[in-house]
Design a protein around this motif. Sequence first.
Motif, PDB file in Angstrom:
ATOM      1  N   ARG A   1      -4.341   7.285 -13.754  1.00  0.00           N
ATOM      2  CA  ARG A   1      -4.290   8.739 -13.550  1.00  0.00           C
ATOM      3  C   ARG A   1      -3.247   9.064 -12.483  1.00  0.00           C
ATOM      4  NH1 ARG A   1     -10.426   8.959 -13.711  1.00  0.00           N
ATOM      5  NH2 ARG A   1     -10.926   9.776 -15.760  1.00  0.00           N
ATOM      6  N   PRO A   2      -2.504  10.156 -12.660  1.00  0.00           N
ATOM      7  CA  PRO A   2      -1.533  10.545 -11.640  1.00  0.00           C
ATOM      8  C   PRO A   2      -2.234  11.045 -10.388  1.00  0.00           C
ATOM      9  CG  PRO A   2      -1.722  12.246 -13.308  1.00  0.00           C
ATOM     10  CD  PRO A   2      -2.535  11.080 -13.804  1.00  0.00           C
ATOM     11  N   GLU A   3      -1.502  11.032  -9.290  1.00  0.00           N
ATOM     12  CA  GLU A   3      -2.039  11.604  -8.060  1.00  0.00           C
ATOM     13  C   GLU A   3      -2.498  13.033  -8.335  1.00  0.00           C
ATOM     14  OE1 GLU A   3      -2.972  10.392  -5.404  1.00  0.00           O
ATOM     15  OE2 GLU A   3      -1.485   9.257  -4.277  1.00  0.00           O
ATOM     16  N   GLY A   4      -3.709  13.344  -7.906  1.00  0.00           N
ATOM     17  CA  GLY A   4      -4.266  14.668  -8.123  1.00  0.00           C
ATOM     18  C   GLY A   4      -5.066  14.766  -9.400  1.00  0.00           C
ATOM     19  N   GLY A   5      -4.932  13.793 -10.296  1.00  0.00           N
ATOM     20  CA  GLY A   5      -5.703  13.813 -11.521  1.00  0.00           C
ATOM     21  C   GLY A   5      -7.014  13.072 -11.407  1.00  0.00           C
ATOM     22  N   ASP A   6      -7.206  12.364 -10.295  1.00  0.00           N
ATOM     23  CA  ASP A   6      -8.419  11.589 -10.068  1.00  0.00           C
ATOM     24  C   ASP A   6      -9.387  12.425  -9.234  1.00  0.00           C
ATOM     25  OD1 ASP A   6     -10.357   9.700  -9.396  1.00  0.00           O
ATOM     26  OD2 ASP A   6      -8.886   8.097  -9.239  1.00  0.00           O
ATOM     27  N   LEU A   7     -10.637  12.508  -9.651  1.00  0.00           N
ATOM     28  CA  LEU A   7     -11.624  13.283  -8.886  1.00  0.00           C
ATOM     29  C   LEU A   7     -11.964  12.614  -7.563  1.00  0.00           C
ATOM     30  CD1 LEU A   7     -14.148  14.360 -11.685  1.00  0.00           C
ATOM     31  CD2 LEU A   7     -12.258  15.667 -10.701  1.00  0.00           C
ATOM     32  N   PHE A   8     -11.537  11.369  -7.359  1.00  0.00           N
ATOM     33  CA  PHE A   8     -11.918  10.625  -6.162  1.00  0.00           C
ATOM     34  C   PHE A   8     -10.673  10.064  -5.489  1.00  0.00           C
ATOM     35  CE2 PHE A   8     -15.101  10.490  -9.464  1.00  0.00           C
ATOM     36  CZ  PHE A   8     -16.164  11.106  -8.832  1.00  0.00           C
ATOM     37  N   GLY A   9      -9.747  10.961  -5.174  1.00  0.00           N
ATOM     38  CA  GLY A   9      -8.490  10.543  -4.561  1.00  0.00           C
ATOM     39  C   GLY A   9      -8.651   9.983  -3.173  1.00  0.00           C
TER      40      GLY A   9
ATOM     41  N   THR B   1       0.819  -1.206   0.000  1.00  0.00           N
ATOM     42  CA  THR B   1       0.000   0.000   0.000  1.00  0.00           C
ATOM     43  C   THR B   1       0.853   1.257   0.000  1.00  0.00           C
ATOM     44  OG1 THR B   1      -1.809  -1.111   1.173  1.00  0.00           O
ATOM     45  CG2 THR B   1      -1.736   1.290   1.311  1.00  0.00           C
ATOM     46  N   VAL B   2       0.527   2.198  -0.878  1.00  0.00           N
ATOM     47  CA  VAL B   2       1.119   3.523  -0.830  1.00  0.00           C
ATOM     48  C   VAL B   2       0.318   4.415   0.104  1.00  0.00           C
ATOM     49  CG1 VAL B   2       1.605   5.605  -2.187  1.00  0.00           C
ATOM     50  CG2 VAL B   2       2.169   3.346  -3.101  1.00  0.00           C
ATOM     51  N   ARG B   3      -1.000   4.372  -0.015  1.00  0.00           N
ATOM     52  CA  ARG B   3      -1.859   5.108   0.910  1.00  0.00           C
ATOM     53  C   ARG B   3      -3.251   4.500   0.889  1.00  0.00           C
ATOM     54  NH1 ARG B   3      -5.435   8.475  -1.516  1.00  0.00           N
ATOM     55  NH2 ARG B   3      -5.049   9.035  -3.692  1.00  0.00           N
ATOM     56  N   VAL B   4      -3.961   4.669   1.988  1.00  0.00           N
ATOM     57  CA  VAL B   4      -5.341   4.217   2.076  1.00  0.00           C
ATOM     58  C   VAL B   4      -6.244   5.262   1.438  1.00  0.00           C
ATOM     59  CG1 VAL B   4      -7.240   3.657   3.643  1.00  0.00           C
ATOM     60  CG2 VAL B   4      -4.924   2.854   4.141  1.00  0.00           C
TER      61      VAL B   4
ATOM     62  N   ALA C   1     -11.811  12.065   2.905  1.00  0.00           N
ATOM     63  CA  ALA C   1     -11.472  13.395   2.402  1.00  0.00           C
ATOM     64  C   ALA C   1     -11.740  14.463   3.457  1.00  0.00           C
ATOM     65  CB  ALA C   1     -12.276  13.693   1.134  1.00  0.00           C
ATOM     66  N   VAL C   2     -12.844  14.305   4.184  1.00  0.00           N
ATOM     67  CA  VAL C   2     -13.164  15.273   5.245  1.00  0.00           C
ATOM     68  C   VAL C   2     -12.092  15.237   6.324  1.00  0.00           C
ATOM     69  CG1 VAL C   2     -14.798  15.871   7.062  1.00  0.00           C
ATOM     70  CG2 VAL C   2     -15.639  15.186   4.806  1.00  0.00           C
TER      71      VAL C   2
ATOM     72  N   PRO D   1      -3.544  14.099  -3.514  1.00  0.00           N
ATOM     73  CA  PRO D   1      -4.807  13.551  -4.017  1.00  0.00           C
ATOM     74  C   PRO D   1      -5.921  14.581  -4.198  1.00  0.00           C
ATOM     75  CG  PRO D   1      -3.904  12.145  -2.302  1.00  0.00           C
ATOM     76  CD  PRO D   1      -3.099  13.404  -2.287  1.00  0.00           C
ATOM     77  N   PHE D   2      -5.784  15.767  -3.599  1.00  0.00           N
ATOM     78  CA  PHE D   2      -6.814  16.799  -3.764  1.00  0.00           C
ATOM     79  C   PHE D   2      -6.655  17.562  -5.079  1.00  0.00           C
ATOM     80  CE2 PHE D   2      -7.056  16.131   0.813  1.00  0.00           C
ATOM     81  CZ  PHE D   2      -8.413  16.141   1.032  1.00  0.00           C
ATOM     82  N   GLY D   3      -5.536  17.368  -5.762  1.00  0.00           N
ATOM     83  CA  GLY D   3      -5.370  17.974  -7.070  1.00  0.00           C
ATOM     84  C   GLY D   3      -4.757  19.360  -7.033  1.00  0.00           C
ATOM     85  N   ALA D   4      -4.670  19.970  -8.199  1.00  0.00           N
ATOM     86  CA  ALA D   4      -4.083  21.299  -8.352  1.00  0.00           C
ATOM     87  C   ALA D   4      -4.968  22.353  -7.685  1.00  0.00           C
ATOM     88  CB  ALA D   4      -3.919  21.624  -9.838  1.00  0.00           C
TER      89      ALA D   4
END
Length: 315
Positions: A217-225, A60-63, A231-232, A245-248
């Motif tokens: 998709r790269p980290e941050g490119g996914d709408l559901f990281g 695992t890289v991240r949960v 996320a909260v 994961p939250f994107g640009a």
Amino acid sequence: MTAPDGVPEVRAGDDLAGLLLDLAELADGDVVLVTSKVVSKAEGRVVPGATRDDVLADETVRVVARRGPTTIVRTRHGLTMAAAGIDASNVELGSVVLLPEDPDASARRLRSELRARTGRNVGVVVTDTAGRAWREGQTDIAIGVAGLLVSEDHAGRVDAYGNPLAVTAPAVADELAGAAELAQGKLGGRPFAVVRGRADLVLAPDDDGPGARALVRPEGGDLFGYGAREAVVRALLGDSADRAPFGAPAPAEELAAVLARVTAAEPTPEPGGLLVRTDRPEAVAALAFAHGWQVELEQAEVRSAVVARLRPAVS
């Protein structure tokens, strides 16, 4: 599409190319699909005396999300899968099978072996089963590819009515993987499938292509990281290591509208960012983090309020 019967139990060191060629004849332009399970077995990726939980952290890289007993993670391959794709089915009791170390490399080796032995130019896809956002059930996807277009770019084409196809890009490697699973079945002991009739997707013999990595998709490119709950929590914690994961950074206008909606504050533009006076600094900080911004807080003239200066975060 055919999926030959008669493949014996695969063990570490077994010759996958030989096992397939004992049962099927290949032609130029065929696509060979093989389950990641037998690739992993042949490559010695079986862990005896272990459970998923024993090995999950190392894969695992991240949960991404947790719901009850299910843990969705991003793997070292960039895949987002339940339990990192670790499988306890179709393997000896008390053992688990990990995904191949490098599925694209596995596909390249098998393609090379098949060409060396037959002279045929084929594409190779390593498949695995995955769930999908918004949909019940699972389907097979391509996690390793060699010698094959992984997607078709329809941008610039027009349909029969003259409408431009702006973003249509079928992931043909995934489509082939899903179709192969229909022929193989889950319990049929048929880990190989051969597709004939899509030679247009197969690349030249000296071109292995970008591999299945090109579909990730790269980290941050996914709408559901992250999952909704996760996320909260991540936004409230505000750890800089969780930003990707939250994107640009979102546009200033978008963040200002969200701040006004949630906190009733009225952000004002200033050079390089936004300024807002608020009595809810924690909410402002979390919203800013989730939108790719960072916050500097200052005490305002009114003791119950603070001044928040917001700037786009720099990675």
